[in-house]
Design a protein around this motif. Structure first.
Motif, mmCIF file in Angstrom:
data_model
loop_
_atom_site.group_PDB
_atom_site.id
_atom_site.type_symbol
_atom_site.label_atom_id
_atom_site.label_comp_id
_atom_site.label_asym_id
_atom_site.label_seq_id
_atom_site.Cartn_x
_atom_site.Cartn_y
_atom_site.Cartn_z
ATOM 1 N N VAL A 137 0.894 -1.119 0.174
ATOM 2 C CA VAL A 137 0.182 0.019 -0.413
ATOM 3 C C VAL A 137 0.825 1.273 -0.028
ATOM 4 C CG1 VAL A 137 -1.285 1.453 1.518
ATOM 5 C CG2 VAL A 137 -2.301 -1.461 1.363
ATOM 6 N N GLU A 138 2.049 1.409 0.513
ATOM 7 C CA GLU A 138 2.955 2.777 0.395
ATOM 8 C C GLU A 138 3.591 2.374 -0.466
ATOM 9 O OE1 GLU A 138 6.355 4.260 3.538
ATOM 10 O OE2 GLU A 138 5.939 1.547 4.041
ATOM 11 N N GLU A 139 3.830 1.360 -1.079
ATOM 12 C CA GLU A 139 4.596 2.252 -2.346
ATOM 13 C C GLU A 139 4.032 2.256 -3.084
ATOM 14 O OE1 GLU A 139 6.298 -2.598 -3.819
ATOM 15 O OE2 GLU A 139 7.686 -1.569 -1.944
ATOM 16 N N LYS A 140 2.122 2.383 -3.479
ATOM 17 C CA LYS A 140 1.599 2.370 -4.220
ATOM 18 C C LYS A 140 1.144 4.106 -4.246
ATOM 19 C CE LYS A 140 -2.046 -1.739 -5.689
ATOM 20 N NZ LYS A 140 -3.020 -2.072 -5.979
ATOM 21 N N LEU A 141 1.327 4.649 -3.046
ATOM 22 C CA LEU A 141 0.997 5.748 -2.424
ATOM 23 C C LEU A 141 1.790 6.603 -3.306
ATOM 24 C CD1 LEU A 141 -0.445 5.467 1.213
ATOM 25 C CD2 LEU A 141 -2.326 6.613 -1.304
ATOM 26 N N LEU A 142 3.379 6.457 -3.117
ATOM 27 C CA LEU A 142 4.686 7.039 -3.539
ATOM 28 C C LEU A 142 4.449 7.265 -4.982
ATOM 29 C CD1 LEU A 142 7.600 4.767 -1.338
ATOM 30 C CD2 LEU A 142 6.420 7.781 -1.128
ATOM 31 N N GLU A 143 3.640 5.903 -5.819
ATOM 32 C CA GLU A 143 3.756 6.075 -7.633
ATOM 33 C C GLU A 143 2.464 7.164 -7.662
ATOM 34 O OE1 GLU A 143 3.115 1.747 -8.504
ATOM 35 O OE2 GLU A 143 5.196 1.699 -7.394
ATOM 36 N N ASP A 144 1.454 6.904 -6.668
ATOM 37 C CA ASP A 144 0.093 7.669 -6.455
ATOM 38 C C ASP A 144 -0.372 8.338 -5.764
ATOM 39 O OD1 ASP A 144 -2.524 8.592 -7.858
ATOM 40 O OD2 ASP A 144 -3.514 6.607 -8.473
ATOM 41 N N LYS A 145 -0.437 9.792 -5.442
ATOM 42 C CA LYS A 145 -0.552 9.992 -4.039
ATOM 43 C C LYS A 145 -1.799 9.940 -3.827
ATOM 44 C CE LYS A 145 3.044 13.051 -3.287
ATOM 45 N NZ LYS A 145 3.651 14.547 -2.603
ATOM 46 N N ASP A 146 -3.202 9.908 -4.941
ATOM 47 C CA ASP A 146 -4.724 9.800 -5.296
ATOM 48 C C ASP A 146 -4.823 8.676 -4.659
ATOM 49 O OD1 ASP A 146 -4.756 12.718 -5.360
ATOM 50 O OD2 ASP A 146 -4.633 12.241 -7.439
ATOM 51 N N ALA A 147 -3.903 7.037 -5.213
ATOM 52 C CA ALA A 147 -4.850 5.687 -4.889
ATOM 53 C C ALA A 147 -4.877 5.924 -3.299
ATOM 54 C CB ALA A 147 -3.548 4.386 -4.930
ATOM 55 N N ALA A 148 -5.855 4.977 -3.317
ATOM 56 C CA ALA A 148 -6.810 4.525 -1.890
ATOM 57 C C ALA A 148 -5.657 3.897 -0.577
ATOM 58 C CB ALA A 148 -7.879 3.667 -2.047
ATOM 59 N N PRO A 149 -5.403 4.377 0.148
ATOM 60 C CA PRO A 149 -4.695 2.901 1.521
ATOM 61 C C PRO A 149 -5.197 2.717 1.518
ATOM 62 C CG PRO A 149 -5.275 5.947 1.939
ATOM 63 C CD PRO A 149 -5.971 5.964 0.895
ATOM 64 N N ARG A 150 -5.535 1.564 1.384
ATOM 65 C CA ARG A 150 -6.185 0.125 1.985
ATOM 66 C C ARG A 150 -6.008 -1.138 1.666
ATOM 67 N NH1 ARG A 150 -11.372 0.210 4.722
ATOM 68 N NH2 ARG A 150 -12.890 -1.265 4.441
ATOM 69 N N VAL A 151 -5.832 -1.959 2.100
ATOM 70 C CA VAL A 151 -5.493 -3.062 1.829
ATOM 71 C C VAL A 151 -6.864 -4.188 1.749
ATOM 72 C CG1 VAL A 151 -4.258 -5.503 3.090
ATOM 73 C CG2 VAL A 151 -3.373 -3.494 3.260
ATOM 74 N N THR A 152 -7.293 -4.540 0.334
ATOM 75 C CA THR A 152 -8.215 -5.069 0.411
ATOM 76 C C THR A 152 -8.363 -6.606 0.517
ATOM 77 O OG1 THR A 152 -7.839 -4.863 -1.856
ATOM 78 C CG2 THR A 152 -8.838 -2.808 -1.060
ATOM 79 N N ILE A 153 -9.221 -7.213 -0.332
ATOM 80 C CA ILE A 153 -9.316 -8.856 0.535
ATOM 81 C C ILE A 153 -8.161 -9.273 -1.389
ATOM 82 C CG2 ILE A 153 -11.344 -9.436 -1.235
ATOM 83 C CD1 ILE A 153 -11.775 -11.427 0.699
ATOM 84 N N SER A 154 -8.220 -8.920 -2.449
ATOM 85 C CA SER A 154 -7.921 -9.211 -3.133
ATOM 86 C C SER A 154 -5.747 -8.837 -3.254
ATOM 87 C CB SER A 154 -8.160 -8.252 -4.307
ATOM 88 O OG SER A 154 -7.547 -6.818 -4.338
ATOM 89 N N THR A 155 -5.730 -7.690 -2.364
ATOM 90 C CA THR A 155 -4.375 -7.494 -1.996
ATOM 91 C C THR A 155 -4.107 -8.688 -1.129
ATOM 92 O OG1 THR A 155 -4.637 -4.556 -2.216
ATOM 93 C CG2 THR A 155 -2.830 -5.969 -0.992
ATOM 94 N N MET A 156 -4.681 -8.722 -0.496
ATOM 95 C CA MET A 156 -4.461 -9.700 0.905
ATOM 96 C C MET A 156 -4.233 -10.775 -0.503
ATOM 97 S SD MET A 156 -4.106 -10.584 3.791
ATOM 98 C CE MET A 156 -4.282 -9.430 4.861
ATOM 99 N N SER A 157 -5.132 -11.486 -1.172
ATOM 100 C CA SER A 157 -4.747 -12.629 -1.316
ATOM 101 C C SER A 157 -3.839 -12.746 -2.561
ATOM 102 C CB SER A 157 -6.334 -12.889 -2.877
ATOM 103 O OG SER A 157 -6.289 -14.004 -3.197
ATOM 104 N N ARG A 158 -3.424 -11.873 -3.668
ATOM 105 C CA ARG A 158 -1.885 -11.524 -3.610
ATOM 106 C C ARG A 158 -0.498 -11.979 -2.870
ATOM 107 N NH1 ARG A 158 1.090 -8.365 -4.469
ATOM 108 N NH2 ARG A 158 -0.160 -6.349 -3.452
ATOM 109 N N ILE A 159 -0.741 -11.481 -2.155
ATOM 110 C CA ILE A 159 0.685 -11.857 -1.093
ATOM 111 C C ILE A 159 -0.025 -12.934 -0.048
ATOM 112 C CG2 ILE A 159 1.008 -11.027 1.208
ATOM 113 C CD1 ILE A 159 1.740 -8.481 -1.175
ATOM 114 N N LEU A 160 -0.735 -13.669 0.313
ATOM 115 C CA LEU A 160 -0.980 -14.859 0.807
ATOM 116 C C LEU A 160 -0.484 -16.002 -0.394
ATOM 117 C CD1 LEU A 160 -4.482 -15.047 2.179
ATOM 118 C CD2 LEU A 160 -2.330 -15.230 2.966
ATOM 119 N N SER A 161 -0.358 -15.917 -2.040
ATOM 120 C CA SER A 161 -0.428 -16.600 -2.680
ATOM 121 C C SER A 161 0.736 -16.898 -3.152
ATOM 122 C CB SER A 161 -1.002 -15.781 -4.233
ATOM 123 O OG SER A 161 -0.856 -17.538 -4.943
#
Length: 292
Positions: A137-161
């Motif tokens: 999430v922090e990397e996304k914010l550095l790339e795009d300041k307008d990005a939503a700072p949120r860990v979604t289930i899709s983010t979690m699924s990717r990291i878990l995999s």
């Protein structure tokens, strides 16, 4: 030690030894003396030993029972998903300001807890996965300041995999050949019987028949699968310590049921190039083709 702990009118001493199996020797003299000491008359010692080997005293210190010095066994089960979820939520509330706690979707936390509970029940793994999510999430914010700072289930699924899948594959690849073979046989049994767990006595009976089959005769010799056999227990313990299988509760290992917590696909992928298991995995692939 004896002169210290057996002295009259001594105050009680609680001694906690973590990784007590590190004291194993050829004669086991040290461990025998340690376990016998609290049982002696006028002893002021209370001994608590911590080990990853669930059968440490049965396997390495069999004479303790005859000497009436067998310790009381307390088995700590892995965390269940509800416990993991509650601890994660508590840690998030304690670590993040109130206006930032929403950065974790509750469904993402639930998903993380369920996946880790199915694999190992290790709280440290949960925390590490959540940390990786926050890093993303922090990397996304550095790339795009307008990005939503949120860990979604899709983010979690990717990291878990990435975290759990690759971890299991690397662990399986690093196993000694006998442990690889037993894990493969468990996977084969579960796929053939479309089950998720099996009693160790039942598994031994199945293997005796399987070893006489065409495929079984082409599999390397694993020796005795008797749940009471020290060699079998040693292989089994290795798989448990690597977080690849879980045993149910029970007074004796022979009465317990085993469940493989890694994916069958991970086992096949990790061992697909091992020549000794070619017959086993060829049959598994044939079963997959037939079911399509």
């Amino acid at each position: 030690l004896q002169s210290h702990f057996l002295a009259p009118k001594k105050s009680l001493t609680v001694c906690v030894i973590d990784e007590i199996d590190a004291l194993l020797t050829r004669s086991q003299t040290v461990l025998y003396q340690l376990f016998e000491l609290p049982k002696k008359t006028s002893s002021s010692l209370v001994l608590i030993g911590i080990s990853n080997n669930i059968d440490l005293t049965d396997r390495f210190l069999p004479r303790l029972r005859a000497r009436n010095c067998e310790p009381q066994l307390l088995v700590f089960q892995p965390y269940q998903h509800k416990q993991l979820r509650d601890i994660l939520l508590s840690r998030i509330r304690g670590a993040l300001p109130e206006d930032s706690q929403h950065c974790f979707d509750k469904m993402a936390i639930e998903f993380c807890a369920r996946k880790v509970a199915a694999v190992s029940g290790d709280m440290r793994k949960c925390m590490d996965i959540c940390r990786q999510c926050l890093d993303g999430v922090e990397e996304k914010l550095l790339e795009d300041k307008d990005a939503a700072p949120r860990v979604t289930i899709s983010t979690m699924s990717r990291i878990l995999s990435q975290s759990l899948g690759s971890e299991h594959v690397s662990r399986i690849k690093d196993l000694p050949i006998q442990k690889k073979l037993l894990l493969s046989l468990f996977a084969f049994h579960f796929k053939v019987h479309e089950s998720k767990e099996v009693g160790l006595r039942q598994f031994e009976k199945w293997f005796k028949g399987f070893s006489k089959s065409k495929t079984g005769r082409r599999v390397p010799n694993i020796g005795s699968l008797n749940p009471s056999s020290p060699s079998f227990v040693d292989i089994l313990t290795g798989l448990i310590e690597n977080g690849l299988i879980i045993l149910s509760k029970g007074k004796r290992i022979a009465d317990r049921r085993v469940r493989v917590v890694c994916r069958i696909a991970d086992i096949e992928y990790a061992l697909k190039d091992v020549k000794q298991f070619k017959a086993l995995f060829d049959e598994l692939r044939a079963m997959d083709e037939t079911s399509k």
